[in-house]
Scaffold this motif. Structure first.
Motif: not given
Length: 62
Positions: A22-45
């Motif tokens: 469960w902790a591994s899955g949650a951590s992987a999901l967090l990393v994926w979400t942060l990467r997607e958020l960074a990509t969206a932020n770059r596109r918005f900029n």
């Protein structure tokens, strides 16, 4: 991995294995979400800088 799972199951530590998975899955999901958020932020900029560029072009025309 199969041997590790068998060892854990024999010792009765299934709760620890479930918690680890469960902790591994949650951590992987967090990393994926942060990467997607960074990509969206770059596109918005990029979008905002293009809008600023267009505004400057229209100001020069006036």
């Amino acid at each position: 991995m199969d041997e590790l799972t068998r060892t854990v199951a024999e010792r009765g530590d299934l709760a620890h294995l479930a918690l680890f998975l469960w902790a591994s899955g949650a951590s992987a999901l967090l990393v994926w979400t942060l990467r997607e958020l960074a990509t969206a932020n770059r596109r918005f900029n990029a979008f905002v800088s293009e809008i600023a560029h267009l505004n400057q072009l229209f100001k020069r025309r006036d």
